[in-house]
Design a protein around this motif. Structure first.
Motif, mmCIF file in Angstrom:
data_model
loop_
_atom_site.group_PDB
_atom_site.id
_atom_site.type_symbol
_atom_site.label_atom_id
_atom_site.label_comp_id
_atom_site.label_asym_id
_atom_site.label_seq_id
_atom_site.Cartn_x
_atom_site.Cartn_y
_atom_site.Cartn_z
ATOM 1 N N ARG A 44 0.829 -1.203 0.000
ATOM 2 C CA ARG A 44 0.000 0.000 0.000
ATOM 3 C C ARG A 44 0.868 1.260 0.000
ATOM 4 N N ALA B 218 0.051 5.887 -0.001
ATOM 5 C CA ALA B 218 -0.989 6.927 -0.047
ATOM 6 C C ALA B 218 -1.121 7.378 -1.504
ATOM 7 N N LYS C 251 -1.966 9.183 -4.823
ATOM 8 C CA LYS C 251 -2.211 10.582 -5.224
ATOM 9 C C LYS C 251 -3.128 10.622 -6.438
ATOM 10 N N GLN D 17 -7.513 18.643 -3.763
ATOM 11 C CA GLN D 17 -6.815 17.375 -4.016
ATOM 12 C C GLN D 17 -7.669 16.454 -4.902
ATOM 13 N N PRO E 27 -5.288 8.284 3.137
ATOM 14 C CA PRO E 27 -5.804 9.010 4.295
ATOM 15 C C PRO E 27 -5.565 10.492 4.057
ATOM 16 N N GLU F 170 -5.777 14.480 5.741
ATOM 17 C CA GLU F 170 -6.059 15.525 6.734
ATOM 18 C C GLU F 170 -5.993 16.891 6.084
ATOM 19 N N GLY F 171 -5.625 16.891 4.827
ATOM 20 C CA GLY F 171 -5.485 18.149 4.097
ATOM 21 C C GLY F 171 -6.845 18.669 3.656
ATOM 22 N N LYS G 129 9.432 3.071 0.314
ATOM 23 C CA LYS G 129 8.852 3.456 1.609
ATOM 24 C C LYS G 129 9.883 4.261 2.394
ATOM 25 N N ARG H 229 10.594 5.381 6.093
ATOM 26 C CA ARG H 229 10.175 5.219 7.484
ATOM 27 C C ARG H 229 11.395 5.331 8.388
HETATM 28 C C1 LIG Z 1 -3.720 11.297 9.102
HETATM 29 C C2 LIG Z 1 -3.105 11.372 7.738
HETATM 30 C C3 LIG Z 1 -3.362 12.464 6.936
HETATM 31 C C4 LIG Z 1 -2.861 12.520 5.619
HETATM 32 N N1 LIG Z 1 -3.229 13.554 4.794
HETATM 33 C C5 LIG Z 1 -2.885 13.489 3.483
HETATM 34 C C6 LIG Z 1 -3.419 14.408 2.550
HETATM 35 O O1 LIG Z 1 -4.216 15.294 2.869
HETATM 36 N N2 LIG Z 1 -3.056 14.282 1.255
HETATM 37 C C7 LIG Z 1 -2.205 13.296 0.824
HETATM 38 O O2 LIG Z 1 -1.936 13.216 -0.371
HETATM 39 N N3 LIG Z 1 -1.682 12.407 1.696
HETATM 40 C C8 LIG Z 1 -2.010 12.464 3.000
HETATM 41 N N4 LIG Z 1 -1.521 11.532 3.882
HETATM 42 C C9 LIG Z 1 -0.589 10.500 3.399
HETATM 43 C C10 LIG Z 1 0.798 10.612 4.005
HETATM 44 O O3 LIG Z 1 1.494 11.674 3.432
HETATM 45 C C11 LIG Z 1 1.499 9.257 3.818
HETATM 46 O O4 LIG Z 1 0.774 8.267 4.488
HETATM 47 C C12 LIG Z 1 2.928 9.291 4.336
HETATM 48 O O5 LIG Z 1 3.716 10.194 3.608
HETATM 49 C C13 LIG Z 1 3.573 7.901 4.271
HETATM 50 O O6 LIG Z 1 3.556 7.396 2.954
HETATM 51 P P1 LIG Z 1 2.787 6.076 2.507
HETATM 52 O O7 LIG Z 1 1.446 6.097 3.192
HETATM 53 O O8 LIG Z 1 2.656 6.240 1.015
HETATM 54 O O9 LIG Z 1 3.599 4.908 2.910
HETATM 55 C C14 LIG Z 1 -2.004 11.479 5.166
HETATM 56 C C15 LIG Z 1 -1.745 10.390 6.007
HETATM 57 C C16 LIG Z 1 -2.300 10.327 7.271
HETATM 58 C C17 LIG Z 1 -2.064 9.100 8.116
#
Ligand SMILES: Cc1cc2nc3c(=O)[nH]c(=O)nc-3n(C[C@H](O)[C@H](O)[C@H](O)COP(=O)(O)O)c2cc1C
Length: 209
Positions: A10, A12, A14, A67, A155, A157-158, A197, A199
């Motif tokens: 997985r 996040a 875009k 977004q 996820p 929060e933006g 990743k 981390r």
């Molecule tokens: C609570 C939370 C809020 C986040 N808000 C955004 C967001 O608004 N837009 C976005 O593109 N990614 C958002 N992310 C994704 C993070 O940037 C991403 O999880 C982090 O950089 C780690 O990368 P990965 O999840 O791809 O492994 C958010 C993640 C979390 C957990």
């Protein structure tokens, strides 16, 4: 361990593929994973709105910093926590407990009083934050369930909680928008899927004491 493979798979997302929709059956599994999430005292002080309606997603997009995930994803989950936690919420939990345990509510009375006391001791603003934290545990289970189903998620929060609150009329429901999760399928064009990743090391993150 399969969970670790899923967590490496997985990311996040875009850029979602707007042509791919998540099936109702899979949405039900994701909902069940959220429903089964643990919460403090088991109170589950949150509600999740699931938005598929394209017009509503379009309206929400500017409130989420424009977004693209908001409109391109198949479904948008909006995690909303209770603005406050009242005695009635504790009573609701214990109605469920008394049914599940097949016990009269009077037998659970001392635990009810303990929880009510513990909730009342917190300042209202602390209760509000406490409730929102519980919603994040639901979000975490959504992310993990999606990964197991090979469904993508982002996820988010933006976003402006007030603007989202207005669009979904959350204030009248006593709810705060806390966090969003866009759910769907990654586009083959999304460059982020090829990123490694990033981390902290285990040594930095953990310490045996
Ligand atoms: C609570 C939370 C809020 C986040 N808000 C955004 C967001 O608004 N837009 C976005 O593109 N990614 C958002 N992310 C994704 C993070 O940037 C991403 O999880 C982090 O950089 C780690 O990368 P990965 O999840 O791809 O492994 C958010 C993640 C979390 C957990």
């Amino acid at each position: 361990m399969e969970l670790i493979n899923n967590l490496n798979w997985r990311y996040a997302v875009k850029q979602f593929d707007p042509s791919k929709k998540v099936s109702n059956e899979d949405i039900e599994l994701i909902k069940e994973a959220i429903r089964l999430s643990p919460s403090s005292f088991g109170l589950q002080p949150y509600k999740v709105f699931i938005i598929e309606n394209e017009a509503l997603k379009e309206k929400l997009k500017p409130a989420a910093w424009g977004q693209a995930q908001i409109t391109d994803a198949s479904h948008l989950f909006v995690f909303c926590s209770y603005q406050d936690l009242k005695e009635i919420h504790v009573d609701e939990l214990f109605e469920l407990k008394s049914k599940a345990y097949n016990k009269d509510i009077s037998e659970l009375e001392s635990y009810v009083s303990f929880i009510k006391g513990s909730v009342a001791k917190k300042l209202p603003e602390i209760r509000r934050v406490w409730n929102s934290r519980q919603a994040y545990i639901g979000l975490s289970n959504l992310v993990n369930a999606c990964a197991e189903l090979k469904i993508d998620a982002c996820p988010m929060e933006g976003f402006d909680p007030n603007a989202v609150g207005e669009l979904l009329d959350l204030d009248s429901k006593g709810l705060d928008a806390v966090v969003l999760a866009a759910v769907g399928y990654r586009s083959s064009e999304d460059k982020n899927q090829h990123f490694p990743k990033v981390r902290k090391s285990k040594e930095t993150l953990f310490e045996s004491i």
